[in-house]
Every structure is written in structure tokens, then in C-alpha cells.
Scaffold this active site. Structure first.
Site, short mmCIF file in Angstrom:
data_model
loop_
_atom_site.label_atom_id
_atom_site.label_comp_id
_atom_site.label_asym_id
_atom_site.label_seq_id
_atom_site.Cartn_x
_atom_site.Cartn_y
_atom_site.Cartn_z
N HIS A 1 0.82 -1.21 0.00
CA HIS A 1 0.00 0.00 0.00
C HIS A 1 0.86 1.26 0.00
CE1 HIS A 1 -3.87 -2.11 1.59
NE2 HIS A 1 -3.75 -2.16 0.28
N HIS B 1 -0.29 -8.73 1.21
CA HIS B 1 -1.35 -8.83 2.22
C HIS B 1 -1.96 -10.23 2.31
CE1 HIS B 1 -1.26 -4.80 0.31
NE2 HIS B 1 -1.15 -4.42 1.57
N CYS C 1 3.42 -11.76 2.77
CA CYS C 1 4.45 -11.65 3.80
C CYS C 1 4.45 -12.93 4.64
CB CYS C 1 4.17 -10.45 4.69
SG CYS C 1 5.28 -10.34 6.12
N HIS D 1 -9.95 -4.49 5.13
CA HIS D 1 -8.53 -4.50 4.77
C HIS D 1 -8.22 -5.83 4.07
CE1 HIS D 1 -4.15 -4.58 5.16
NE2 HIS D 1 -4.21 -3.27 5.33
N GLU E 1 -5.65 -7.74 4.04
CA GLU E 1 -5.05 -8.76 4.90
C GLU E 1 -6.12 -9.47 5.72
OE1 GLU E 1 -2.30 -9.25 8.86
OE2 GLU E 1 -1.84 -7.54 7.57
N THR F 1 -1.58 -8.07 11.28
CA THR F 1 -0.17 -7.82 11.62
C THR F 1 0.19 -6.35 11.76
OG1 THR F 1 0.51 -7.81 9.29
CG2 THR F 1 0.57 -9.94 10.45
N CYS G 1 3.40 -7.74 13.70
CA CYS G 1 4.76 -8.06 13.25
C CYS G 1 5.81 -7.15 13.88
CB CYS G 1 4.82 -8.00 11.72
SG CYS G 1 5.03 -6.35 11.05
N SER H 1 5.73 0.43 4.13
CA SER H 1 5.65 0.29 2.68
C SER H 1 6.14 1.53 1.94
CB SER H 1 4.21 -0.05 2.25
OG SER H 1 3.28 0.82 2.88
#
Length: 316
Positions: free
Chosen positions: A41, A74, A96, A124, A126, A167, A197, A269
Site C-alpha cells: 500500500h 497482504h 508476507c 482490509h 489482509e 499484523t 509483526c 511500505s
């Protein structure tokens, strides 16, 4: 005007890997390369890859037979993965690895028939991909964003219940939701290792240190970047004027007028060239040399798929 740089900031290992996958695929196979959803993103990154021949799509049906398809960082649902498998496509997965870890947690819960609760932001990509790992009709998969959502939630069996998280969430907000989950469902089980993360946690820690010194905080990142939004929100909660900007052109002179110290950070990102441009613009507005703060060192590297492990300088 003093300019301070958060440390760490910018690209994480998962973003580096995802971008390398698209770049290497373009170098090896040539354009066009199809990517489901924006690979990361960030507008600058996406526009740069688009100029080189990447085509960003949302539906697998948009990809012609025989094409190269890449899943974004994502992640995708099992339904999307299965649809791609059913087509004559060459697929590379830029998900990821830390998102894949959460996918595996959900899949295990689904196989065991445990209900699962995901802490995340509705809509979202993800979250959509993670929710899409659950397939057991005897169980259930639920999404919560806040403690209020937790108290309103009803599950089938409180004795067999687990939770996971997106994450890229706010560490503080997520802690509040987890506290509510443990109070609402005393036997709920969480992941062995935190799902938020390392890069998200480190960048929030860094922006907290930055905001302790800076009057104004500029966060380089796109509006649809979850982790970038969380950085701006954290600085704002600390009582600082914080602005999420795509690049230096977004800076308004009045933001830093008569400001003695401005802090700059970047979402996971956002490439460093954008930070450099922001610093240059601040220097035009009276800023001095940028001073990096001390912070947590990051040395994690995620390898690209072996089929794409090539020095792109060797590819014509």
C-alpha cells in the site's frame, strides 16, 4: 528548525520481498505481470511498478490465460488461491511470511473445529485473506475491531476458542481488545508469538520516541496503508500535530512555521527516497541537517521464491 528521523522507519522485510518478487518477475518474464491488489500500500511504489509493466487487478477473472500472477503482500483467501489454481496461470506468492503465519494459525483452528476471532480492520485485504483461511462449518470465524465489538460478540462454544490479529495494528489498541477478549472469554487461547509483526511494533516504538522530542510529526505513507495510519494516530495521541503524507508535495508550510523541531518517519511500505524528498523540502523551509535517532536494529530478510532468485542485472 531541527529535523529528527525515527529509527527504524520505512521498508520492512515483507515489503522488500514483495517488491523484489514483482521486479524480478518483470525482469525474467517481461511485461505484463498481473498482481492481485496493490502489491504493497504505497502509491509511489505501485505507480513505479505500473510504469514498468505491472497490471494491478482485483479479480482473478481479469487475468488472461497463460499469464503470470502475483499475490500481494497482504495475502489472499483460500477461495482466491483455489480459483487461481484452476486457471492456466503461473502464480507467485508475495504474501508476507508473517501474514502466512497468521493464516496457518487460522487453518489449524479450522481443522480442529475451534472457533476463531480475528482482531483487525474490516475491509482490509489482509483481514479478508486471513478470514478466508477458515472453512469449518461446524465452527466459526469472527472479526472484532474494538472492546465494544468483543462485548457484543456471541460464539457457539466458549470452551474451544482462539484469537489472532492483523499484523499491522496499533499495539496499544490491540492490547485493549485482547484484555476484553480474556475477560469476556476466560478460556480463549492466543498465538504463541504475537501476531503484530516486528516491523509494526518497532515503528510504533520509534514514533513514540520521536514524538517525545518533536512538535510536529510527518509520517510518510499512503492513506490506505494500515501501519502508516497507526503511526500518525500514535503521534496524535501523544498530543503532537501529526500528518500522513504521500510525499514532500503534501507538506503545507504552515505546519512547520515557527516550529523548532519536526520529526519524520515512514510506514513499512514507504521507500526511503520519499523520506529524502521530505527532508529536502523541510530544509527548503528552514530545516537543518536531518538527525537520525537511535533505535532498534532490523536485520531480517525474507527470500524471494527460488524461481525468482536471480540477479536482475544479469537479465536483458
Amino acid at each position: 528548525m531541527q529535523i529528527l528521523l525515527a529509527n527504524p522507519r520505512g521498508f520492512c522485510a515483507g515489503v522488500d520481498r514483495a517488491i523484489s518478487i514483482v521486479e524480478n518477475a518483470l525482469a525474467i518474464y517481461g511485461a505484463p505481470i498481473y498482481v492481485r491488489h496493490e502489491v504493497v500500500h504505497n502509491r509511489y511504489v505501485v505507480d513505479s511498478l505500473r510504469e514498468r509493466g505491472a497490471i494491478f487487478i482485483e479479480q482473478i477473472s481479469e487475468v488472461p490465460d497463460g499469464a503470470i500472477l502475483i499475490f500481494s503482500a497482504h495475502g489472499v483467501s483460500q477461495a482466491v488461491r483455489n480459483e487461481a489454481k484452476s486457471r492456466d496461470l503461473t502464480v507467485f506468492d508475495a504474501t508476507c511470511p508473517l501474514v502466512t503465519k497468521v493464516h496457518m494459525e487460522v487453518a489449524r483452528a479450522s481443522r480442529r473445529g475451534e472457533e476463531s476471532i480475528l482482531i483487525g480492520h474490516a475491509g482490509h485485504p489482509e483481514v479478508e485473506g486471513t478470514m478466508g483461511q477458515y472453512s469449518n462449518p461446524e465452527g466459526g470465524m469472527y472479526l472484532v475491531e474494538s472492546p465494544d465489538d468483543v462485548w457484543k460478540l456471541t460464539v457457539k462454544n466458549e470452551e474451544k476458542l482462539s484469537f489472532m490479529t492483523q499484523t499491522t495494528l496499533s499495539v496499544d489498541d490491540t492490547s485493549d481488545v485482547i484484555d476484553a477478549l480474556r475477560k469476556r472469554f476466560p478460556k480463549i487461547v492466543g498465538p504463541r508469538k504475537d501476531d503484530i509483526c516486528y516491523a509494526t511494533t518497532n515503528r510504533q516504538e520509534a514514533v513514540r520516541a520521536l514524538a517525545e522530542q518533536a512538535e510536529v510529526v510527518l509520517v510518510v505513507g499512503s492513506k490506505n496503508s494500515s501501519n502508516s495510519n497507526r503511526l500518525a494516530e500514535l503521534a496524535q495521541r501523544m498530543g503532537k500535530h501529526a500528518f500522513l503524507i504521500d510525499d514532500a508535495k503534501d507538506i503545507q508550510e504552515e505546519w512547520v512555521k515557527e516550529v523548532k523541531c519536526v520529526g519524520v518517519t515512514a510506514g513499512a511500505s514507504a521507500p526511503d527516497i520519499l523520506v529524502q524528498n521530505v527532508v529536502a523540502r523541510l530544509q527548503q523551509l528552514g530545516g537543518g541537517e536531518a538527525i537520525p535517532l537511535e533505535g532498534r536494529e532490523e536485520n531480517i530478510v525474507f527470500e524471494v521464491p527460488k524461481e525468482l532468485r536471480v540477479d536482475i542485472r544479469e537479465v536483458d
